[in-house]
Motif scaffolding. Structure first.
Motif: not given
Length: 87
Positions: A77-83
């Motif tokens: 699972r790839r982590r989403r980049k935080q805004k």
């Protein structure tokens, strides 16, 4: 298999005494695993060589689905980049 003739036969099959010892240790470890599976009720080993081995149904997970113990699936699972705040 502790008698001298059996020991010599294993050494002759494997090739040398060190490899024969490693082979016997590996066999002992596998026998211990099979014994543990039989104790837990997951495997029924035959008492006579002519009987068939009975493998019990697969283990179910908490969600009720069968657990694949032979080839467990690994999900990446790839982590989403935080805004960035304020953007």
């Amino acid at each position: 298999m502790a008698d001298e003739e059996s020991t010599e036969r294993i050494v002759a099959i494997v090739g040398n005494p060190v490899s024969a010892l490693k082979f016997l240790v590996a066999m002992c470890n596998e026998a211990r695993k099979l014994s543990a599976l039989e104790r837990e009720g997951l495997l029924k080993l035959p008492r006579v060589a002519n009987e068939n081995i009975k493998v019990l149904p697969p283990v179910k997970g908490l969600d009720g689905r069968a657990i694949n113990t032979r080839n467990p699936a690994v999900e990446i699972r790839r982590r989403r980049k935080q805004k960035k705040p304020g953007v």
